[in-house]
Design a protein around this motif. Structure first.
Motif, PDB file in Angstrom:
ATOM      1  N   ARG A 146      27.755  -2.685  10.259  1.00  0.00           N
ATOM      2  CA  ARG A 146      27.236  -2.909   8.367  1.00  0.00           C
ATOM      3  C   ARG A 146      26.323  -4.647   8.750  1.00  0.00           C
ATOM      4  NH1 ARG A 146      30.296  -3.980   3.579  1.00  0.00           N
ATOM      5  NH2 ARG A 146      30.752  -6.039   4.056  1.00  0.00           N
ATOM      6  N   THR A 147      27.452  -5.274   9.515  1.00  0.00           N
ATOM      7  CA  THR A 147      27.304  -6.829  10.108  1.00  0.00           C
ATOM      8  C   THR A 147      25.707  -6.292  11.080  1.00  0.00           C
ATOM      9  OG1 THR A 147      29.028  -7.321   9.684  1.00  0.00           O
ATOM     10  CG2 THR A 147      27.732  -9.215  10.979  1.00  0.00           C
ATOM     11  N   PHE A 148      25.794  -5.824  12.045  1.00  0.00           N
ATOM     12  CA  PHE A 148      24.880  -5.672  12.913  1.00  0.00           C
ATOM     13  C   PHE A 148      23.135  -5.213  12.054  1.00  0.00           C
ATOM     14  CE2 PHE A 148      22.110  -3.090  16.165  1.00  0.00           C
ATOM     15  CZ  PHE A 148      21.717  -4.603  16.818  1.00  0.00           C
ATOM     16  N   VAL A 149      23.356  -4.492  10.934  1.00  0.00           N
ATOM     17  CA  VAL A 149      22.408  -3.761  10.680  1.00  0.00           C
ATOM     18  C   VAL A 149      22.183  -4.559   9.479  1.00  0.00           C
ATOM     19  CG1 VAL A 149      21.825  -1.795   9.248  1.00  0.00           C
ATOM     20  CG2 VAL A 149      22.818  -1.241  11.100  1.00  0.00           C
ATOM     21  N   ARG A 150      22.598  -5.461   8.961  1.00  0.00           N
ATOM     22  CA  ARG A 150      22.421  -6.244   7.580  1.00  0.00           C
ATOM     23  C   ARG A 150      21.192  -7.822   8.148  1.00  0.00           C
ATOM     24  NH1 ARG A 150      26.587  -6.604   3.328  1.00  0.00           N
ATOM     25  NH2 ARG A 150      26.173  -4.395   2.066  1.00  0.00           N
ATOM     26  N   THR A 151      22.331  -8.342   9.620  1.00  0.00           N
ATOM     27  CA  THR A 151      21.808  -8.886  10.503  1.00  0.00           C
ATOM     28  C   THR A 151      20.139  -8.608  11.367  1.00  0.00           C
ATOM     29  OG1 THR A 151      24.065  -9.796  10.872  1.00  0.00           O
ATOM     30  CG2 THR A 151      22.647 -10.993  12.579  1.00  0.00           C
ATOM     31  N   THR A 152      20.362  -7.605  11.665  1.00  0.00           N
ATOM     32  CA  THR A 152      19.020  -6.842  12.326  1.00  0.00           C
ATOM     33  C   THR A 152      17.631  -7.189  11.580  1.00  0.00           C
ATOM     34  OG1 THR A 152      20.074  -4.673  12.800  1.00  0.00           O
ATOM     35  CG2 THR A 152      20.954  -6.389  14.798  1.00  0.00           C
ATOM     36  N   VAL A 153      18.452  -6.272  10.160  1.00  0.00           N
ATOM     37  CA  VAL A 153      17.288  -5.849   9.793  1.00  0.00           C
ATOM     38  C   VAL A 153      16.380  -7.090   9.332  1.00  0.00           C
ATOM     39  CG1 VAL A 153      16.352  -5.563   7.116  1.00  0.00           C
ATOM     40  CG2 VAL A 153      17.798  -4.020   8.445  1.00  0.00           C
ATOM     41  N   VAL A 154      17.215  -8.319   8.647  1.00  0.00           N
ATOM     42  CA  VAL A 154      17.188  -9.664   8.018  1.00  0.00           C
ATOM     43  C   VAL A 154      15.774 -10.547   9.735  1.00  0.00           C
ATOM     44  CG1 VAL A 154      17.651 -12.287   7.378  1.00  0.00           C
ATOM     45  CG2 VAL A 154      18.670 -10.123   6.437  1.00  0.00           C
ATOM     46  N   LEU A 155      17.132 -10.303  10.278  1.00  0.00           N
ATOM     47  CA  LEU A 155      15.806 -10.998  11.801  1.00  0.00           C
ATOM     48  C   LEU A 155      13.994 -10.289  11.731  1.00  0.00           C
ATOM     49  CD1 LEU A 155      18.233 -11.736  14.156  1.00  0.00           C
ATOM     50  CD2 LEU A 155      16.953 -13.160  12.751  1.00  0.00           C
ATOM     51  N   THR A 156      14.751  -8.795  11.424  1.00  0.00           N
ATOM     52  CA  THR A 156      13.582  -8.527  12.032  1.00  0.00           C
ATOM     53  C   THR A 156      12.468  -9.026  10.579  1.00  0.00           C
ATOM     54  OG1 THR A 156      14.435  -6.280  12.712  1.00  0.00           O
ATOM     55  CG2 THR A 156      11.859  -5.920  12.115  1.00  0.00           C
ATOM     56  N   VAL A 157      12.699  -8.949   9.730  1.00  0.00           N
ATOM     57  CA  VAL A 157      11.576  -9.340   8.786  1.00  0.00           C
ATOM     58  C   VAL A 157      11.328 -10.799   8.911  1.00  0.00           C
ATOM     59  CG1 VAL A 157      11.709  -9.673   6.022  1.00  0.00           C
ATOM     60  CG2 VAL A 157      12.696  -7.905   6.642  1.00  0.00           C
ATOM     61  N   LEU A 158      12.347 -11.511   9.096  1.00  0.00           N
ATOM     62  CA  LEU A 158      11.797 -13.027   9.822  1.00  0.00           C
ATOM     63  C   LEU A 158      10.752 -12.758  10.613  1.00  0.00           C
ATOM     64  CD1 LEU A 158      15.182 -14.887   9.256  1.00  0.00           C
ATOM     65  CD2 LEU A 158      13.369 -15.312   7.627  1.00  0.00           C
ATOM     66  N   SER A 159      10.937 -12.248  11.422  1.00  0.00           N
ATOM     67  CA  SER A 159      10.180 -11.621  12.086  1.00  0.00           C
ATOM     68  C   SER A 159       9.166 -11.060  11.931  1.00  0.00           C
ATOM     69  CB  SER A 159      10.582 -10.763  13.603  1.00  0.00           C
ATOM     70  OG  SER A 159      10.313  -9.735  13.239  1.00  0.00           O
ATOM     71  N   LEU A 160       8.618 -10.546  11.043  1.00  0.00           N
ATOM     72  CA  LEU A 160       7.055 -10.776  10.742  1.00  0.00           C
ATOM     73  C   LEU A 160       6.244 -12.049   9.894  1.00  0.00           C
ATOM     74  CD1 LEU A 160       7.365  -7.283   8.703  1.00  0.00           C
ATOM     75  CD2 LEU A 160       7.321  -7.941  10.814  1.00  0.00           C
ATOM     76  N   VAL A 161       6.979 -13.236   9.848  1.00  0.00           N
ATOM     77  CA  VAL A 161       6.444 -13.951   9.194  1.00  0.00           C
ATOM     78  C   VAL A 161       5.048 -14.476  10.146  1.00  0.00           C
ATOM     79  CG1 VAL A 161       6.807 -16.288   8.198  1.00  0.00           C
ATOM     80  CG2 VAL A 161       8.322 -14.439   7.594  1.00  0.00           C
ATOM     81  N   PRO A 162       5.734 -14.678  10.982  1.00  0.00           N
ATOM     82  CA  PRO A 162       4.508 -15.888  12.335  1.00  0.00           C
ATOM     83  C   PRO A 162       3.279 -14.714  12.280  1.00  0.00           C
ATOM     84  CG  PRO A 162       6.927 -15.399  13.208  1.00  0.00           C
ATOM     85  CD  PRO A 162       7.228 -15.186  12.138  1.00  0.00           C
ATOM     86  N   ASP A 163       3.579 -13.635  12.662  1.00  0.00           N
ATOM     87  CA  ASP A 163       2.320 -12.411  12.482  1.00  0.00           C
ATOM     88  C   ASP A 163       1.737 -12.311  11.234  1.00  0.00           C
ATOM     89  OD1 ASP A 163       3.703 -11.712  14.229  1.00  0.00           O
ATOM     90  OD2 ASP A 163       4.920 -10.025  13.516  1.00  0.00           O
ATOM     91  N   VAL A 164       2.257 -13.137   9.987  1.00  0.00           N
ATOM     92  CA  VAL A 164       1.719 -13.049   8.820  1.00  0.00           C
ATOM     93  C   VAL A 164       0.242 -13.975   8.827  1.00  0.00           C
ATOM     94  CG1 VAL A 164       1.717 -13.384   6.131  1.00  0.00           C
ATOM     95  CG2 VAL A 164       3.084 -11.739   7.565  1.00  0.00           C
ATOM     96  N   ILE A 165       0.773 -15.820   9.744  1.00  0.00           N
ATOM     97  CA  ILE A 165       0.650 -17.103   9.182  1.00  0.00           C
ATOM     98  C   ILE A 165      -0.247 -17.489  10.765  1.00  0.00           C
ATOM     99  CG2 ILE A 165       2.191 -17.693   7.739  1.00  0.00           C
ATOM    100  CD1 ILE A 165       3.881 -19.168   9.686  1.00  0.00           C
ATOM    101  N   VAL A 166      -0.528 -16.458  12.325  1.00  0.00           N
ATOM    102  CA  VAL A 166      -0.713 -16.551  12.801  1.00  0.00           C
ATOM    103  C   VAL A 166      -2.709 -16.543  12.858  1.00  0.00           C
ATOM    104  CG1 VAL A 166      -0.978 -14.167  13.897  1.00  0.00           C
ATOM    105  CG2 VAL A 166      -0.705 -15.733  15.393  1.00  0.00           C
ATOM    106  N   ASP A 167      -3.089 -17.617  13.078  1.00  0.00           N
ATOM    107  CA  ASP A 167      -4.286 -17.447  13.024  1.00  0.00           C
ATOM    108  C   ASP A 167      -4.963 -16.188  14.312  1.00  0.00           C
ATOM    109  OD1 ASP A 167      -7.440 -18.262  13.117  1.00  0.00           O
ATOM    110  OD2 ASP A 167      -7.157 -19.628  14.900  1.00  0.00           O
TER     111      ASP A 167
END
Length: 137
Positions: free
Chosen positions: A86-107
């Motif tokens: 449970r801890t792994f899945v929750r943590t990695t899902v949050v990290l995956t969502v956070l990994s999308l942020v640079p893709d959204v703001i990149v030039d």
């Protein structure tokens, strides 16, 4: 006559199986993200970010690096977390969502951003379930 049972600590074999699974998932995810990038490029989607091209192999390398971070995280959680899966899945899902942020703001163009986000999601869809299955509930 008495018999003595010799037991091997479960965490050793579990961690070993977890690492083996993680390595296989890492290779699969790296190959998958390179394939997604190659197909995207063949379809005419630019792989340029801030006017610098990302080589297809770069997708594989970065996927491997961050997937291995996930393997290390899973191994640590298997040892120290009360509910590792449970801890792994929750943590990695949050990290995956956070990994999308640079893709959204990149030039980059919208199609490039979407392709970058797709590669993150493809890698996560391969690595997270593979490792989670090896963790204790």
């Amino acid at each position: 006559m008495t018999t003595t049972a010799t037991t091997t600590p479960a965490t050793t074999s579990t961690v070993g199986a977890l690492i083996r699974t993680g390595l296989v998932a890492t290779v699969a995810a790296s190959a998958a993200t390179m394939a997604v990038a190659a197909v995207g490029r063949a379809a005419g989607i630019s792989l340029d970010v801030a006017d610098a091209p990302i080589p297809v192999s770069g997708f594989g390398v970065l996927t491997a690096v961050f997937s291995l971070v996930g393997v290390i995280l899973a191994a640590l959680l298997s040892r120290f977390a009360r509910r590792p899966r449970r801890t792994f899945v929750r943590t990695t899902v949050v990290l995956t969502v956070l990994s999308l942020v640079p893709d959204v703001i990149v030039d980059a163009g919208a199609a490039t951003k979407a392709l970058l986000m797709l590669t993150h999601l493809v890698a996560a869809a391969i690595v997270i379930p593979a490792l989670a299955r090896r963790l204790a509930a």
